[in-house]
Design an enzyme around this catalytic site. Sequence first.
Site, short mmCIF file in Angstrom:
data_model
loop_
_atom_site.label_atom_id
_atom_site.label_comp_id
_atom_site.label_asym_id
_atom_site.label_seq_id
_atom_site.Cartn_x
_atom_site.Cartn_y
_atom_site.Cartn_z
N ASN A 85 -6.37 -2.53 1.77
CA ASN A 85 -6.34 -3.98 1.83
C ASN A 85 -7.77 -4.49 1.83
O ASN A 85 -8.66 -3.90 2.45
CB ASN A 85 -5.65 -4.46 3.11
N ARG A 102 0.81 -1.22 0.00
CA ARG A 102 0.00 0.00 0.00
C ARG A 102 0.85 1.28 0.00
O ARG A 102 0.59 2.18 -0.79
CB ARG A 102 -0.98 -0.02 1.17
#
Length: 752
Positions: free
Chosen positions: A37, A19
Amino acid sequence: MIKHFHITVTGVVQGVGFRPFVYRVAKNLGLKGSVSNTATGVKIHIEGPKERIDKFLESLEQKPPPLAKVENIIAKELELAGFETFEIISSDDKNEKVTSVSPDVTLCEACLNEMRDPSNRRYRYPFINCTDCGPRYTITKTVPYDRPNTSMAKFEMCPDCKKEYEDPMNRRYHAQPISCWNCGPKLSLLNNSGNILECDDPIKESAKRLKNGEIVAVKGLGGFHLMCNACDENSVQLLRERKRRPSKPLAIMVKGVKEAKILADFSEIEKEWLTSKERPIVLLKKREGSNLAPSVAPNIDRIGVMLPYTPLHELLFDYIDFPLVATSANLSDEPIIRDSKELIEKLGSVVDAVLDHDRDIVNACDDSVMQVAGSQPLWLRVARGIAPLTFSLKKPIERKIVAVGANQKSTIALGFSDRIVLSPHIGDLNTIEAMDYFERTINTFKNFYDFTPDTIVHDKHPGYETTKWAKEQNSKSKDLGILEVQHHYAHALGVMAEYGLYDEQVVAFCWDGTGYGDDGTIWGGEVMLADAKGFERIATISPFKLIGADRAVKEPRRVALSLLFEIFTLEEILALSLPTVKAFSSSEIKMLYKAWERGINSPKTSSMGRLFDAISSLCGICQRSGFEGESGMLIEAAATVPDAKPYSFNIEDGEIKWQNMVCEIVKNPDQETVASRFLATLIEIVFVIASKYPDKPLLFAGGVFQNRTLIEKILARCKKDGRKFYFPSKVSPNDGAVALGQVWYGINQYII
C-alpha cells in the site's frame, strides 16, 4: 523473455483485500516481486515471463476483489531486479496522499455464516468482519488504511487473530478491524443516565426492552439509531413526542426480504438495492393491511426500509420478530451522535437504554437513502456504504480545491491531482453543532490526503454559513483563492461532474426550493443553457411573493394565498370555497393581503418547490408542512389519475406563467385530479422548452427531481423521443451534490 514492471494501481484499492488478491494471482502465475500500500494507491513490482505478466495485468483489470474499484493501472518497465519470491511489504506513506478511502460495507455472507456456526470461534461475535466487509471510513483517521491509523489501534490482536491477519492466503489478511471475543471491542448496556446495566447478554436484554415498548439507542457503524417496535403505535408515538418529530417519516429496519414483503411491495430492482452490500434505506410502496404502526409514515404511501448491515443488528433480530424503527439519533438540525456520552447528554430524556460498544466512531456517517424511478436509482442521501465517492479527472490539476456546498444537506468536495472526492452527507448547517461537524469533516479529509487547499469555492448566498466560513478563511490567508457559484448552476454542474462533461452544452432544468439568484431574488424554477464554463438563464417560473418569508416555507397556505392575490381581488378570494381560503380567518386574509400588497416581509421567488407547496394547499393536501418536501411527497401519493391532461400554461419572455393553471384548479380543487394534472403540466413544460433546443441534451437537477412519479415520466418520455439526457445516478439531485458542482466549476476554471 523475463521482464520487470513497476505497476501503480489507483482507486478504491485499500482495505478491500487487494494486496492478498495480487499475492495469490502472482503466486498462481509463478511470478516474483512485491506489493504494498502507498499513499497513492497500491504499488507492485512484478518479474517473470512477459506472457504471464500480461495475464497478471489482465486479472488486475478484469477480476479485482468485489469491493475494489480500480480506476487506473500504470505499468512501467524497469531493469531486472532478480526477485526470489513474491511478498507483501509494509506501507509507504511518504508520497502525496491520493488513494480513495473505502465506504463502510455490510456484513458479508462468509462472516454471517461463521457468526451462525457454533463450532466457529467467532460464533455470535457482534464485531465479526473480514477484508470483504465491515467498517472502513467511519474508523479511519488517515491513509494508508492500516490498523494504527484507525480506531482499532487500541485493541491488541490476540495470537489467533494475528495469525489470520498475517496470512496472505487468509480471508482476514490485513483486515484492519479484525478481532474476536478475546481481543476485540466489548458491548455494554447503559441506562439513560449512562450507568452500566448488569446483564448476561446486552443484546438479549435490549431485545427484551424493545418488546416491552421501550426506546433503545443502538450504536451502528456511523452513529446511533433510536429504535423501537415499529408495529407498536404507542412506542412510535412516544418516540415522536420525546424527539419532537411530529410527522416526518421514520425509517424501519427488518430482519430480511421475507419480512420486508409483509410491509411493502417492491420490484426486483428495488430488492437488489435492499439486499446490496451498500444496504441503503430504500423507499418502498406501503402494503395495505400490514400491522405497521400508522405513525411510522403518516399520510404517505411509502416507507423507508433497510436490512441489517452489521453483525450486531443481525444478532438483535435473533430475539425479536417485529420490524424496528431505526431513525438517526440526533437533535433537530444536528448531526448524528457517535458516542454514548453525548447521546446521554442530549437524548437521555428520549431513550430508555443505550446498547453501546467501545470501538470509537472516528467519522460520523448517516444511512444512505434512495428510491428507484423505473430502473433509475434516485438518491436522496448519499452516505454510509456509498460515500466517500471518487470521480476521476481526464488529466491532473495543479490546484487543490475545496468546495463547501450549500447550507442544507451539506457535503464538501475536494479537487486535486487527478480526482474529485465527495464527502458523505453532513446535513443542514443551522446549529453550532452542525457547523462543528462540517469543520470536522473538512479536517478529516485534509488529514486523509495531507490536503491544504489553495482555492475555496462557495455558494453566492451571503447568509449561508458555508459562504461566511469560506470568506473567513480567505480573510485569514490572502494567498487562498476564492470563487463563488450560483446555486442552481452548481446543481447542473454537479450532474456534469458525475458524467465528466467538460465541453458539452446542455439544457439544464434546475428546480428546487430555494437558492440565491444573480439578481438578488430567490430562484428555484430555473432552466439554463449551461456548460462547465458558464450559463444563460433561458426560462424561469414567473415570480411570486412569499408572505412572511421563511414562515411561508413552513405554511404552504401562505404561498397559495400569494398566488390567489396575483389573480383575484380580495373580495373574490374571500368569496371562494377553497381549502386555502378555509385555512385562514377572513381577518387573517385581509391582514396578509396588506403585507403582500406593500411587500412587507414578502420577498419574490421563482421557486418550483414553493409552487408545489401552493398547489398542495389549493386542493387541501397540505396547509402546514411538518418537514421539508412534505407537500411534494403528498402530491406524489395523490397523483393517481392515469393519463392526466396538463393544465393550461404559457411561456412569455422566458417566464413560465402559472396563472391559468391556478384558475383551473380553483374551479375543480379535487386532490387526485390536481396532483395528477399538476405533474403532467410540469412534464409538458419540460418538453415545450426542450423542443426549442432539439440538438441539446437535457439535464435534470434540484430537489424537485426527487419526485419519483415526475422523474419516471420525464425519463420515459426522453427515451421514447430518443432525447439524450443526464440525470444523477451516483449523487443526489438535491443540495447534497452542490459541492460536487462547485468543485467542478473550480476545476474547469483551471483546465485549458
